[in-house]
Design an enzyme around this catalytic site. Structure first.
Site, short mmCIF file in Angstrom:
data_model
loop_
_atom_site.label_atom_id
_atom_site.label_comp_id
_atom_site.label_asym_id
_atom_site.label_seq_id
_atom_site.Cartn_x
_atom_site.Cartn_y
_atom_site.Cartn_z
N LYS A 42 -60.06 43.29 -42.02
CA LYS A 42 -60.05 42.30 -43.08
C LYS A 42 -61.26 42.45 -44.03
O LYS A 42 -62.22 43.18 -43.72
CB LYS A 42 -59.99 40.90 -42.46
CG LYS A 42 -58.70 40.64 -41.66
CD LYS A 42 -58.59 39.20 -41.24
CE LYS A 42 -57.31 38.96 -40.45
NZ LYS A 42 -57.11 37.50 -40.16
N TYR A 99 -47.99 37.14 -44.96
CA TYR A 99 -48.24 35.97 -44.11
C TYR A 99 -47.20 34.86 -44.32
O TYR A 99 -47.49 33.69 -44.05
CB TYR A 99 -49.65 35.44 -44.37
CG TYR A 99 -50.75 36.23 -43.70
CD1 TYR A 99 -50.80 36.35 -42.30
CD2 TYR A 99 -51.75 36.85 -44.43
CE1 TYR A 99 -51.82 37.05 -41.68
CE2 TYR A 99 -52.78 37.56 -43.81
CZ TYR A 99 -52.80 37.64 -42.43
OH TYR A 99 -53.81 38.34 -41.81
P1 CMP Z 1 -54.23 36.64 -38.34
O1 CMP Z 1 -53.94 37.33 -37.06
O2 CMP Z 1 -54.52 37.51 -39.50
O3 CMP Z 1 -53.01 35.68 -38.70
C1 CMP Z 1 -53.17 34.54 -39.53
C2 CMP Z 1 -54.61 34.18 -39.75
O4 CMP Z 1 -54.84 32.85 -40.16
C3 CMP Z 1 -55.38 34.30 -38.46
O5 CMP Z 1 -55.50 35.67 -38.13
C4 CMP Z 1 -56.67 33.55 -38.80
O6 CMP Z 1 -57.64 34.39 -39.40
C5 CMP Z 1 -56.21 32.53 -39.85
N1 CMP Z 1 -56.30 31.16 -39.37
C6 CMP Z 1 -57.06 30.19 -39.90
N2 CMP Z 1 -56.92 29.05 -39.23
C7 CMP Z 1 -56.05 29.29 -38.21
C8 CMP Z 1 -55.50 28.48 -37.16
N3 CMP Z 1 -55.81 27.21 -37.01
N4 CMP Z 1 -54.64 29.08 -36.31
C9 CMP Z 1 -54.29 30.38 -36.46
N5 CMP Z 1 -54.78 31.18 -37.44
C10 CMP Z 1 -55.65 30.64 -38.31
#
Ligand code: CMP
Length: 142
Positions: free
Chosen positions: A10, A50
């Site tokens: 990231k 996403y």
């Molecule tokens: P990622 O695996 O990239 O998938 C979605 C992203 O949202 C996650 O990693 C986190 O960086 C971000 N995120 C922020 N807040 C939350 C949360 N409460 N639960 C899950 N993901 C979150």
């Protein structure tokens, strides 16, 4: 079984010059990088990637962060690659990530958490196809 998983380094980890250190973790754990490129995501690309999180309260912040600078996207191949990569990454929230994991070592917060990895073989296939054409994926043996 030999699997493929999709990984993102990231914007926070790219900005801190951690690309090489993170690639070393993948390779040291027995995963092979079979596709890789740097990309600065557009808002539309990040929202599409996403989409499953679009109703979540953190969606706007997530898209804003993921478009804040370049990322590295890669395909990792190896035995149980999906779970292996999730173990290398550690918990989503770095405060809960086990010692020695990428999130424990390189992430600052749940929002700026250094890496993304697919959560299942099915999502891996979808995520790989979102970023890579078939010719861009280069397994060592064919
Ligand atoms: P990622 O695996 O990239 O998938 C979605 C992203 O949202 C996650 O990693 C986190 O960086 C971000 N995120 C922020 N807040 C939350 C949360 N409460 N639960 C899950 N993901 C979150």
């Amino acid at each position: 079984a030999i699997e493929r998983t999709f990984s993102i380094i990231k914007p926070d980890a790219v900005a801190k010059n951690h690309i090489g250190a993170i690639y070393n973790r993948f390779e040291s754990a027995g995963l092979t990088i079979i596709a890789s490129k740097m990309v600065h995501l557009s808002k539309e690309q990040a929202e599409g990637f996403y989409a499953e999180h679009s109703a979540r309260p953190f969606f706007g912040a997530l898209v804003s962060f993921m478009t804040s600078g370049p990322v590295m996207v890669q395909v990792l191949e190896g035995e149980n690659a999906v779970l292996a990569n999730r173990e290398i990454m550690g918990a989503t929230n770095p405060a809960e990530a086990a010692r020695g994991t990428l999130r424990a070592d390189y992430a600052a917060s749940i929002d700026e958490n250094a890496v993304h990895g697919s959560d299942a073989v099915e999502s891996a296939a979808r995520e790989i196809a979102y970023f890579f054409s078939a010719e861009e994926v280069c397994p060592r043996t064919r």
